[in-house]
Design a protein around this motif. Structure first.
Motif, short mmCIF file in Angstrom:
data_model
loop_
_atom_site.label_atom_id
_atom_site.label_comp_id
_atom_site.label_asym_id
_atom_site.label_seq_id
_atom_site.Cartn_x
_atom_site.Cartn_y
_atom_site.Cartn_z
N PHE A 182 17.07 -38.65 2.55
CA PHE A 182 17.92 -39.81 3.25
C PHE A 182 19.24 -40.18 2.19
CE2 PHE A 182 14.05 -40.05 5.54
CZ PHE A 182 14.55 -40.41 6.98
N LEU A 183 20.28 -40.03 2.44
CA LEU A 183 21.35 -40.61 1.61
C LEU A 183 22.11 -41.76 2.24
CD1 LEU A 183 23.07 -39.77 -1.02
CD2 LEU A 183 24.60 -38.50 0.65
N GLN A 184 22.12 -42.90 1.57
CA GLN A 184 22.74 -44.14 1.93
C GLN A 184 23.85 -44.19 1.17
OE1 GLN A 184 20.46 -47.84 1.49
NE2 GLN A 184 22.15 -49.09 2.60
N LEU A 185 25.09 -44.42 1.99
CA LEU A 185 26.53 -44.71 1.48
C LEU A 185 27.16 -45.83 2.09
CD1 LEU A 185 27.51 -40.86 1.91
CD2 LEU A 185 27.24 -42.24 -0.30
N PRO A 186 28.09 -46.40 1.51
CA PRO A 186 28.79 -47.40 2.27
C PRO A 186 29.33 -47.19 3.50
CG PRO A 186 29.27 -47.44 -0.36
CD PRO A 186 28.54 -46.12 0.03
N GLU A 187 29.49 -48.03 4.32
CA GLU A 187 30.02 -47.67 5.67
C GLU A 187 31.51 -47.31 5.71
OE1 GLU A 187 30.63 -50.17 9.97
OE2 GLU A 187 29.15 -50.71 8.68
N ALA A 188 32.08 -47.64 4.57
CA ALA A 188 33.46 -47.45 4.80
C ALA A 188 33.76 -45.69 4.29
CB ALA A 188 34.33 -48.19 3.69
N MET A 189 32.88 -45.16 3.60
CA MET A 189 32.91 -43.62 3.42
C MET A 189 32.71 -42.85 4.80
SD MET A 189 31.12 -43.42 -0.39
CE MET A 189 31.61 -41.45 -0.35
N ALA A 190 32.03 -43.46 5.61
CA ALA A 190 31.87 -42.38 6.98
C ALA A 190 32.80 -41.28 7.46
CB ALA A 190 31.29 -43.24 7.98
N PRO A 191 34.11 -41.78 7.61
CA PRO A 191 34.94 -40.77 7.91
C PRO A 191 35.37 -39.95 6.84
CG PRO A 191 35.74 -43.02 8.11
CD PRO A 191 34.77 -43.30 7.27
N ALA A 192 35.20 -39.80 5.60
CA ALA A 192 35.50 -39.21 4.65
C ALA A 192 34.27 -38.01 4.14
CB ALA A 192 35.93 -39.74 3.29
N VAL A 193 33.16 -38.06 4.65
CA VAL A 193 32.25 -37.53 4.11
C VAL A 193 32.30 -35.87 4.46
CG1 VAL A 193 29.77 -37.05 4.45
CG2 VAL A 193 30.58 -39.08 3.90
N VAL A 194 32.83 -35.81 5.79
CA VAL A 194 32.82 -34.38 6.37
C VAL A 194 33.99 -33.54 5.42
CG1 VAL A 194 34.79 -34.94 7.85
CG2 VAL A 194 33.51 -33.17 8.33
N THR A 195 34.95 -34.17 4.95
CA THR A 195 35.80 -33.71 4.02
C THR A 195 35.32 -33.41 2.64
OG1 THR A 195 37.48 -34.97 5.17
CG2 THR A 195 38.31 -33.77 2.94
N TRP A 196 34.53 -34.42 1.98
CA TRP A 196 34.22 -34.24 0.74
C TRP A 196 32.95 -33.16 0.45
CZ3 TRP A 196 34.14 -40.27 -0.06
CH2 TRP A 196 35.44 -40.63 -0.63
N ALA A 197 32.14 -33.35 1.50
CA ALA A 197 30.92 -32.32 1.53
C ALA A 197 30.83 -31.64 2.90
CB ALA A 197 29.77 -33.12 1.22
N PRO A 198 31.55 -30.71 3.15
CA PRO A 198 31.60 -29.87 4.46
C PRO A 198 30.22 -29.06 4.62
CG PRO A 198 33.20 -29.07 2.80
CD PRO A 198 32.68 -30.21 2.18
N ASP A 199 29.74 -28.59 3.54
CA ASP A 199 28.56 -27.88 3.63
C ASP A 199 27.36 -28.81 4.09
OD1 ASP A 199 29.87 -25.43 3.36
OD2 ASP A 199 29.47 -25.23 1.37
N ALA A 219 28.32 -32.23 -5.70
CA ALA A 219 27.14 -31.76 -6.40
C ALA A 219 25.97 -31.34 -5.44
CB ALA A 219 26.68 -32.66 -7.43
N LEU A 220 25.76 -32.21 -4.55
CA LEU A 220 24.97 -31.85 -3.37
C LEU A 220 25.33 -30.75 -2.54
CD1 LEU A 220 23.61 -35.54 -2.70
CD2 LEU A 220 22.09 -33.88 -3.86
N ASN A 221 26.51 -31.05 -2.17
CA ASN A 221 27.29 -29.79 -1.37
C ASN A 221 27.03 -28.53 -1.93
OD1 ASN A 221 29.21 -29.89 1.08
ND2 ASN A 221 30.31 -28.66 -0.49
N ARG A 222 27.29 -28.22 -3.42
CA ARG A 222 27.05 -27.24 -3.88
C ARG A 222 25.74 -26.65 -3.97
NH1 ARG A 222 30.80 -29.60 -7.58
NH2 ARG A 222 28.99 -30.09 -8.91
N SER A 223 24.91 -27.57 -3.72
CA SER A 223 23.24 -27.26 -3.73
C SER A 223 22.92 -27.10 -2.19
CB SER A 223 22.58 -28.39 -4.68
OG SER A 223 23.04 -28.57 -5.81
#
Length: 665
Positions: free
Chosen positions: A133-150, A116-120
């Motif tokens: 500031f967006l805080q996420l679990p450390e395990a998500m770090a590698p996947a963010v670029v795929t889920w929210a490229p914009d 949703a943030l990516n679309r916005s």
């Protein structure tokens, strides 16, 4: 764009974020990965400290339910309606999406929120002009670029937070004596930083001291020493938080201090040390509650402190320490009773406090402490006499106080304290002379006050307290010079006061008290420009003052001072708009001012101050309604005002309010 490498040092991460916050205005997207909430809370606190001193409080958002995460986050990023009206657009937004690591519902919620943030992305850059500031679990770090490229493409900083092993060591590994010595040293450093005005460093250091004393308590248990150490460190933290304008955090610290002191009393009984500590904690809590507008809570705290001081007097007798503590309690109760409009009760407390300080002087002689305490009591006594309309008695008290401070100067020399005390006493005397119309005497008092403030500046340099004092002296002098018709002198004083207020602002940033001084200087300059017919300049000054006071309300919340200051500035702006023939703008300003006065009455009750303020707002609105032909509305406002004036005569010995700046005669 910057990125931290792996488990980077916390201080390095903070240094880079601070630079980015200082350099960049408007929107910035910061990704924070970390599972240790102690570390993320420390980072949030650093951000809040840095931006609070510019009067922007960090907004924290942590969705409680996975299914509502997207809606909660988008509402925070793009507020609407009333949320938008009172939104502080420059305050950082911290979104915590670390709840339920590994839980399928929360994993899905995180992905959906990122999408949703990516679309916005474009809307964020355009309509969210603040750090996010967006805080996420450390395990998500590698996947963010795929889920929210914009979203990834506009990141300003990416941090992977380290784990905290700085303080939270196993308690069994602590060398108790050495650990306590280190904690005491850190606590003392925090106090030194506070005295030097380095509030950010003082806050961080005071929090570290509290953390260390908590660890020590966990190691040794609730021993009297461990409880008192933690209580003292929390009290110091509360002092720094209060200086920084964070009343909620100060209140929390003082409340915990009070709980620890009550526990000490249960364990040790009514020893003098325990009762003194408990009394001081109650005073501190009363002070911050009073500042936050919670006058009934403050009053109860002061009353309990007074009971303890009287108990100490019974057990220890009239020792100087006991009498001085009792005088302070009476003074504080006098303040809250006076604030509530109970002038007879306030007078009784002030009289008893004054009697005690006179007794202390008689017993101890003309020691500096005894003379200064007596002068303060005389000032408070003069204040309540002045507010009750008894100007001769007020002037007599102020003159005696002034003589004591001249005596202190003669014995101690031109120390910073003696010079500042003299300046304050002269300001008070000038105030009462101005109120009775003795403008030459008021001018003389204010000019001498200004001389002492300038002398203090020559000794200490351009420190923030000194700049503030000189600015206040110039502000007062500018007002009375204007009233005396000395327009050239009034212009010079008002403009120099504003210049110093801006210098203070440039030095300290958007600290609440600094902004308030700046707005007062702008109002005084606006008064002068309006008096000499320069309406565009008056309007510009008042508008800037109104914007500053809106900013203060957004950061401090609806505390009484913030509401009243904004109401007064709006009345001033309404008056100059009315003089300029801009009736719609004047009507809007007067109506908003009236709404704020009504809000103050609801929160504080029918005190003389709230009734006076409301009657002034109604008078301004009634006059304008009549001038624009709205006779029914004008009559309704006039009748409501008349009822308030009748009520004011019942609850106060003060005379009905005379028109002030911001109102028509």
């Amino acid at each position: 764009m910057s990125e931290s490498s792996g488990q980077a040092d916390f201080e390095s991460i903070w240094s880079e974020i601070k630079l980015l916050l200082d350099w960049n205005q408007g929107f910035g997207f910061y990704l924070v990965f970390g599972d240790d909430h102690r570390v993320s809370r420390r980072l949030q606190q650093r951000i809040e400290d840095a931006t609070r001193l510019r009067s922007h409080l960090l907004q924290r958002v942590r969705p409680e339910a996975a299914e509502a995460a997207v809606e909660v986050v988008l509402k925070a990023a793009f507020p609407e309606g009333e949320d938008r009206r009172f939104h502080d657009w420059r305050a950082p937004l911290w979104i915590d999406l670390t709840t339920g690591p590994g839980e399928p519902a929360w994993e899905a919620a995180r992905q959906q929120t990122l999408a949703a943030l990516n679309r916005s992305r474009s809307a964020l850059e355009k309509d969210c002009p603040r750090p996010l500031f967006l805080q996420l679990p450390e395990a998500m770090a590698p996947a963010v670029v795929t889920w929210a490229p914009d979203l990834w493409s506009i990141r300003q900083f990416v941090a992977v937070l380290p784990h905290d092993d700085r303080i939270y060591v196993p308690t069994e590994a602590i060398d108790v004596e050495g650990f306590r010595e280190g904690a005491v040293e850190i606590s003392q450093k925090a106090e030194c930083f506070r005295e030097d005005g380095a509030l950010l460093t003082a806050l961080e250091t005071a929090r570290e001291a509290v953390d260390r004393f908590r660890v020590l308590r966990a190691r040794v248990g609730d021993t009297p020493q461990a409880l008192r150490d933690l209580s003292v460190s929390l009290e110091r933290l509360g002092d720094v938080e209060r200086d920084a304008g964070n009343l909620a955090a100060a209140t929390a610290a003082y409340r915990e201090t009070l709980e620890l002191d009550r526990r000490q009393r249960m364990m040790q009984g009514d020893t003098p040390q325990v009762l003194r500590d408990l009394s001081i904690s109650l005073q501190k809590l009363g002070d911050v509650e009073c500042e936050a507008g919670n006058v009934p809570v403050a009053t109860e705290a002061y009353r309990e402190s007074l009971r303890l001081s009287r108990q100490l007097r019974v057990s220890l007798g009239d020792t100087p320490q006991v009498l001085r503590a009792l005088a302070i309690d009476l003074h504080k109760l006098g303040d809250v009773e006076r604030e509530a409009g109970h002038f007879h009760a306030a007078m009784a407390f002030y009289r008893e406090s004054l009697e005690l300080t006179r007794r202390l002087r008689a017993r101890l002689g003309d020691t500096p402490q005894a003379l200064r305490d007596l002068s303060i009591s005389l000032d408070m006594f003069g204040d309540v006499e002045r507010e009750a309309g008894n100007f001769p008695a007020a002037a007599a008290a102020y003159r005696e106080s002034l003589e004591l401070r001249r005596q202190l100067r003669a014995s101690l020399g031109d120390t910073p304290q003696t010079l500042r005390d003299l300046s304050v006493s002269l300001d008070r005397l000038g105030d009462v002379e101005r109120e009775v119309g003795n403008l030459p005497a008021a001018v003389a008092a204010y000019r001498e006050s200004l001389e002492f403030s300038r002398q203090l500046r020559a000794i200490m340099g351009d420190t923030p307290p000194v700049l503030r004092d000189v600015s206040v002296s110039l502000n007062k002098l500018g007002k009375v010079e204007r009233e005396a018709g000395n327009f050239q002198a009034a212009a010079a004083a008002s403009r120099e006061s504003l210049k110093l207020s801006r210098q203070l602002w440039a030095s300290l940033g958007d600290m609440p008290q600094v902004l308030r001084y700046l707005s007062i200087s702008l109002d005084t300059l606006g008064d002068f420009e309006g008096e000499v017919g320069n309406l565009p300049a008056a309007t510009a000054a008042y508008r800037e003052s109104v914007e500053i006071r809106r900013q203060l309300r957004a950061s401090l919340g609806d505390i009484p001072q913030a509401l009243r200051d904004l109401s007064v500035s709006l009345n001033r702006l309404g008056l100059v708009d009315r003089k300029a023939g801009n009736f719609p703008a004047a009507m809007e300003a007067y109506r908003e001012s009236l709404e704020l006065s009504r809000q103050l009455r609801v929160s504080l009750g029918d005190t003389p101050q709230t009734l006076r303020d409301l009657s002034i707002s109604l008078k301004a609105l009634s006059d304008l309604e009549a001038e624009t032909g709205n006779l029914a509305a004008a009559e309704a406002a006039r009748l409501e005002r008349q009822e308030l004036l009748t009520q004011l005569e019942r609850v106060s010995t003060e005379p009905p309010p005379a028109p002030e700046i911001g109102q028509s005669p």
